[in-house]
Design an enzyme around this catalytic site. Structure first.
Site, mmCIF file in Angstrom:
data_model
loop_
_atom_site.group_PDB
_atom_site.id
_atom_site.type_symbol
_atom_site.label_atom_id
_atom_site.label_comp_id
_atom_site.label_asym_id
_atom_site.label_seq_id
_atom_site.Cartn_x
_atom_site.Cartn_y
_atom_site.Cartn_z
ATOM 1 N N HIS A 254 0.809 -1.216 0.000
ATOM 2 C CA HIS A 254 0.000 0.000 0.000
ATOM 3 C C HIS A 254 0.838 1.260 0.000
ATOM 4 C CE1 HIS A 254 1.324 -0.214 4.118
ATOM 5 N NE2 HIS A 254 0.944 -1.470 4.087
ATOM 6 N N CYS A 255 2.160 1.153 0.151
ATOM 7 C CA CYS A 255 2.991 2.352 0.331
ATOM 8 C C CYS A 255 3.956 2.586 -0.831
ATOM 9 C CB CYS A 255 3.777 2.256 1.640
ATOM 10 S SG CYS A 255 2.769 2.446 3.118
ATOM 11 N N ILE A 256 4.969 1.754 -0.946
ATOM 12 C CA ILE A 256 6.067 2.042 -1.873
ATOM 13 C C ILE A 256 5.607 2.139 -3.328
ATOM 14 C CG2 ILE A 256 8.303 1.246 -2.714
ATOM 15 C CD1 ILE A 256 8.746 0.021 0.067
ATOM 16 N N ASP A 259 2.643 5.599 -2.878
ATOM 17 C CA ASP A 259 2.840 6.935 -2.306
ATOM 18 C C ASP A 259 3.655 7.876 -3.195
ATOM 19 O OD1 ASP A 259 1.426 5.853 -0.263
ATOM 20 O OD2 ASP A 259 3.064 5.816 1.185
#
Length: 418
Positions: A254-256, A259
């Site tokens: 969900h991040c790298i 974002d």
């Protein structure tokens, strides 16, 4: 707590363990039922907290947004993914913030914990509140405190990680810090919500750029006949100026993979060039195709025709220790291998089944199920994508060919790397 996913639920449990009464709001009835039944992916400490507090006073689970009016503080913890074109998908955060604004009451502290573009807190909370006649900093208090949870990693518990808080005014920052203090090792206050938003984008963009670099160095080492992990471990002996990153099959979760695209999307609209970040994200997106090309090359080197070759992918979660396939490189790897004519299967004790990207509902051959006993099958190639903690992979020693995309299985015979 608006949103009871991988951020909201552990944060709610940390607040409850600190003696706060918590109302957990989620739009998914299935998610609420799973939490009540304990069928959720949590670290052991959080699982104990859930057992201790579920169904008891002070820990309310609800789908009724009107319960927000009873809260002294409201935290928004909803997903901020990207779509198939790597454009931010803001539907969840827009909807959640609109729900919070519509039910805000004087005296509340409203905190955005979701990762998003710079200015989200002001645009989706502060400005709509002002339009309602609730003055931020006087009637209500607005702040941003991006989450810093590392799912599946007991070595990095939320309670031992500092929290960054940026309030819309000093009083909002103070109140938000007071709310979150029991959940973190400390609170680092910055001067605005925008500074807090940019902090989170910097953190994960830093990781993305360095993972892309590690993958590129792995390619260089392979061409030069070097073992990349020997080089990485040697470089890591330097105690300053170097931080170790390990190459792999890509970046998931969900991040790298998501974002940095929020930052790129915002800056492109402002015609601000960021070529380093852009190149890193392009390289990360392309990494699963590199893995597939290597797998097909390894099969060809052994004289195995790709069409009908039986390939098993080990681990399809996006990282070790999580039951989560969001943005997992394994999905694209499986789909691309299947498109090349390979007969694909997977084994992952945390993921019972999955649907390959691009599949129409009910499309035959695109729905796969976990192979529970892979050692009993004959595979032309075993591709190791993720190795979960304590997972027994001793059976790999008997396989005719293993492609190690983790770069960590030094003792496996017949091993190739990407």
């Amino acid at each position: 707590m608006v949103g009871l996913g991988y951020v909201g639920l552990p944060t709610a449990l940390a607040l409850r363990a600190a003696g706060r009464s918590v109302i957990g709001l989620d739009t998914s009835a299935a998610r609420l039922d799973a939490i009540r039944a304990g069928r959720v992916d949590l670290l052991p400490a959080d699982r104990e907290r859930l057992r201790a507090h579920a169904g008891r006073p002070g820990f309310e689970l609800t789908g009724d947004p009107d319960r927000l009016r009873a809260a002294d503080a409201v935290l928004v913890c909803v997903p901020t993914p990207v779509d198939e074109h790597r454009v931010p998908d803001l539907r969840a955060v827009r909807s959640a913030c609109a729900t919070v604004v519509a039910r805000a009451v004087p005296g509340q502290t409203l905190i955005l914990a979701s990762t998003s573009y710079v200015g989200t807190t002001r645009e989706l909370l502060a400005d709509p509140l002002a339009a309602r006649g609730l003055r931020p900093g006087l009637d209500v208090f607005v702040a941003c405190a991006p989450e810093r949870i590392d799912p599946g990693r007991a070595a990095h518990p939320q309670t031992e990680t500092p929290r960054v808080v940026g309030g819309l005014g000093p009083e909002a920052g103070r109140r938000a810090a007071e709310v979150l203090a029991p959940t973190a090792a400390g609170v680092h206050r910055v001067g605005s919500p925008e500074a807090a938003e940019m902090t989170k984008l910097l953190e994960n963009t830093f990781r993305a750029v360095n993972i892309a670099l590690a993958n590129e160095v792995a390619t260089a080492c392979g061409d030069l006949g070097l073992e990349v992990m020997e080089v990485v471990r040697a470089a890591a002996t330097k105690r300053f100026g170097f931080q170790s990153f390990v190459p792999g099959p890509g970046a998931g979760g969900h991040c790298i993979p998501c974002d940095p695209h929020y930052l790129l999307w915002q800056l492109r609209a402002r015609r601000v060039a960021t070529p380093l970040i852009d190149a890193a994200m392009t390289a990360l997106d392309a990494r699963p195709r590199t893995v597939v090309r290597r797998a097909l090359d390894v099969l060809a080197e052994r004289g195995v025709p790709r069409r009908g070759a039986h390939v098993l992918v080990v681990g399809v979660a996006y990282k070790p220790g999580v039951a989560d396939v969001r943005e997992s490189p394994a999905l694209d790897i499986l789909a691309d291998l299947a498109a090349a004519g390979v007969a694909v299967s997977y084994t992952d004790p945390l993921i019972p089944s999955l649907t390959l990207p691009g599949a129409a509902p009910g499309e035959a051959g695109r729905r796969l199920r976990h192979v529970p006993h892979p050692a009993t099958h004959a595979w032309d190639l075993v591709l190791v994508h993720v190795a979960h903690p304590d997972q027994d992979l001793s059976w790999l020693a008997d396989q005719v060919l293993v492609l190690d995309a983790t770069y960590r299985l030094d003792d496996v015979k017949h091993r190739a790397v990407v």
